[in-house]
Design an enzyme around this catalytic site. Structure first.
Site, PDB file in Angstrom:
ATOM      1  N   ARG A   1       0.817  -1.216   0.000  1.00  0.00           N
ATOM      2  CA  ARG A   1       0.000   0.000   0.000  1.00  0.00           C
ATOM      3  C   ARG A   1       0.850   1.265   0.000  1.00  0.00           C
ATOM      4  O   ARG A   1       0.548   2.236  -0.714  1.00  0.00           O
ATOM      5  CB  ARG A   1      -0.929  -0.005   1.210  1.00  0.00           C
ATOM      6  CG  ARG A   1      -1.956   1.116   1.230  1.00  0.00           C
ATOM      7  CD  ARG A   1      -3.029   0.908   0.186  1.00  0.00           C
ATOM      8  NE  ARG A   1      -2.764   1.578  -1.081  1.00  0.00           N
ATOM      9  CZ  ARG A   1      -3.264   1.181  -2.236  1.00  0.00           C
ATOM     10  NH1 ARG A   1      -4.046   0.121  -2.322  1.00  0.00           N
ATOM     11  NH2 ARG A   1      -2.994   1.842  -3.336  1.00  0.00           N
TER      12      ARG A   1
ATOM     13  N   LYS B   1       2.939  25.019  -3.190  1.00  0.00           N
ATOM     14  CA  LYS B   1       1.658  24.432  -2.774  1.00  0.00           C
ATOM     15  C   LYS B   1       1.762  22.911  -2.863  1.00  0.00           C
ATOM     16  O   LYS B   1       1.113  22.250  -3.677  1.00  0.00           O
ATOM     17  CB  LYS B   1       0.525  24.969  -3.642  1.00  0.00           C
ATOM     18  CG  LYS B   1       0.303  26.466  -3.463  1.00  0.00           C
ATOM     19  CD  LYS B   1      -0.759  27.008  -4.400  1.00  0.00           C
ATOM     20  CE  LYS B   1      -0.930  28.517  -4.230  1.00  0.00           C
ATOM     21  NZ  LYS B   1      -1.909  29.073  -5.182  1.00  0.00           N
TER      22      LYS B   1
ATOM     23  N   LYS C   1       6.114  38.761  -2.228  1.00  0.00           N
ATOM     24  CA  LYS C   1       4.745  38.626  -2.701  1.00  0.00           C
ATOM     25  C   LYS C   1       3.887  39.766  -2.159  1.00  0.00           C
ATOM     26  O   LYS C   1       4.381  40.662  -1.476  1.00  0.00           O
ATOM     27  CB  LYS C   1       4.202  37.249  -2.301  1.00  0.00           C
ATOM     28  CG  LYS C   1       4.953  36.104  -2.983  1.00  0.00           C
ATOM     29  CD  LYS C   1       4.446  34.753  -2.563  1.00  0.00           C
ATOM     30  CE  LYS C   1       3.060  34.463  -3.087  1.00  0.00           C
ATOM     31  NZ  LYS C   1       3.043  34.325  -4.570  1.00  0.00           N
TER      32      LYS C   1
ATOM     33  N   GLU D   1       6.464  39.873  -6.925  1.00  0.00           N
ATOM     34  CA  GLU D   1       5.119  39.702  -7.467  1.00  0.00           C
ATOM     35  C   GLU D   1       4.431  41.059  -7.557  1.00  0.00           C
ATOM     36  O   GLU D   1       4.447  41.836  -6.591  1.00  0.00           O
ATOM     37  CB  GLU D   1       4.319  38.770  -6.561  1.00  0.00           C
ATOM     38  CG  GLU D   1       2.851  38.616  -6.948  1.00  0.00           C
ATOM     39  CD  GLU D   1       2.080  37.851  -5.889  1.00  0.00           C
ATOM     40  OE1 GLU D   1       2.090  36.613  -5.942  1.00  0.00           O
ATOM     41  OE2 GLU D   1       1.479  38.500  -5.008  1.00  0.00           O
TER      42      GLU D   1
ATOM     43  N   ASP E   1       0.828  38.625 -11.466  1.00  0.00           N
ATOM     44  CA  ASP E   1      -0.136  37.769 -10.779  1.00  0.00           C
ATOM     45  C   ASP E   1      -1.563  38.123 -11.148  1.00  0.00           C
ATOM     46  O   ASP E   1      -1.997  39.276 -10.985  1.00  0.00           O
ATOM     47  CB  ASP E   1       0.050  37.901  -9.259  1.00  0.00           C
ATOM     48  CG  ASP E   1      -0.823  36.936  -8.493  1.00  0.00           C
ATOM     49  OD1 ASP E   1      -0.806  35.737  -8.818  1.00  0.00           O
ATOM     50  OD2 ASP E   1      -1.517  37.380  -7.557  1.00  0.00           O
TER      51      ASP E   1
END
Length: 281
Positions: A98, A133, A165, A197, A218
């Protein structure tokens, strides 16, 4: 990036989670001397990734188990193809099954989705890149899978490059943006890459004036992406991010951006359907 140490760390934790006090089903039902041959079979077409990870699940369960990989990471396969052959003590094969499948299915799913994005922008010159992410603890595996699918890796961690960012810029609001970025560069080694960004066209010139290496546009519209590329005019690499999917990525690539970062490669990929078919002798 995907070292043997990184593989073994993840696989050991997964095996401990799955069989913390042993595999009582196999130990109760399967004779200790029984052996098994098992084939890793693709139930659907895709791109393979995670061969070394799959093999580690069996090796770390019992070194008497051997795994012969028949597909290299990055290779495309059809439904029904055999990707690996596993041979050894049946109890160990069943115990590791598994974990080996879960990780190979996850990585192959990411590689397969990435390949679809890469195919969609073929000929444009734009790179498909991942983001941070990722599943906590699985970043090295998932990013290796992106490369298996023909994509590229963004910075691996917060320690690898400067990436200012929107929330960083919000904190320094009120200061001169160009000067703040110049001061940041002066505090860093000359080898450190700096990316910023922006979410508006009017932010581009102040950022360029600081001498940054990459500007991320962005959630820009296609028209604004084209305008941004023309304005930057090769003075920095141009990355597009936000709202990227398989329906939009080719149009985004056609605007002339250098990189398209896609969080979905890792956070939205489904696991591929792979199976382990066992014959006990």
């Amino acid at each position: 990036m995907l070292t043997q140490a990184a593989i073994d760390r993840v696989v050991r934790l997964a095996l401990e989670e799955d069989a913390p006090w042993g595999d009582i089903t196999s130990e109760a039902l399967i004779p200790a001397a029984a052996t098994a041959d098992a084939d890793l079979i693709a139930r659907e077409p895709g791109v393979f990734s995670g061969g070394a990870v799959f093999a580690a699940a069996f090796r770390l369960t019992d070194q008497a188990v051997s795994v012969a990989l028949e597909a290299a990471d990055g290779s495309r396969f059809a439904a029904g193809d055999r990707l690996a052959r596993v041979t050894g003590p049946a109890r160990a094969v069943l115990t590791a099954e598994r974990v080996g499948l879960n990780l190979a299915q996850r990585m192959s799913g990411i590689a397969t989705l990435t390949a679809r994005y890469v195919d969609a922008v073929a000929g444009s010159g734009a790179r498909i890149a991942d983001t941070r992410k990722t599943t906590p603890g699985l970043r090295a595996l998932e990013r290796h899978a992106v490369v298996s699918g023909g994509g590229h890796n963004h910075r691996f961690s917060l320690s690898d490059a400067v990436m200012a960012k929107d929330n960083h810029l919000a904190v320094v609001a009120g200061r001169d943006l160009t000067q703040a970025l110049r001061e940041a560069r002066e505090s860093l080694p000359h080898t450190t890459h700096i990316e910023v960004e922006v979410d508006r066209i009017d932010q581009i010139e102040p950022v360029l004036a600081a001498g940054v290496d990459t500007i991320m546009l962005d959630n820009f519209s296609l028209d604004d992406l084209r305008d941004g590329v023309r304005l930057i005019a090769g003075r920095a690499a141009v990355e597009a991010s936000g709202g990227v999917n398989l329906d939009s990525v080719s149009d985004i690539a056609a605007t002339g951006v250098d990189v398209i970062s896609v969080g979905a490669l890792t956070h939205a990929a489904r696991s591929l359907d792979l199976g382990l078919d066992i014959a006990v002798s």
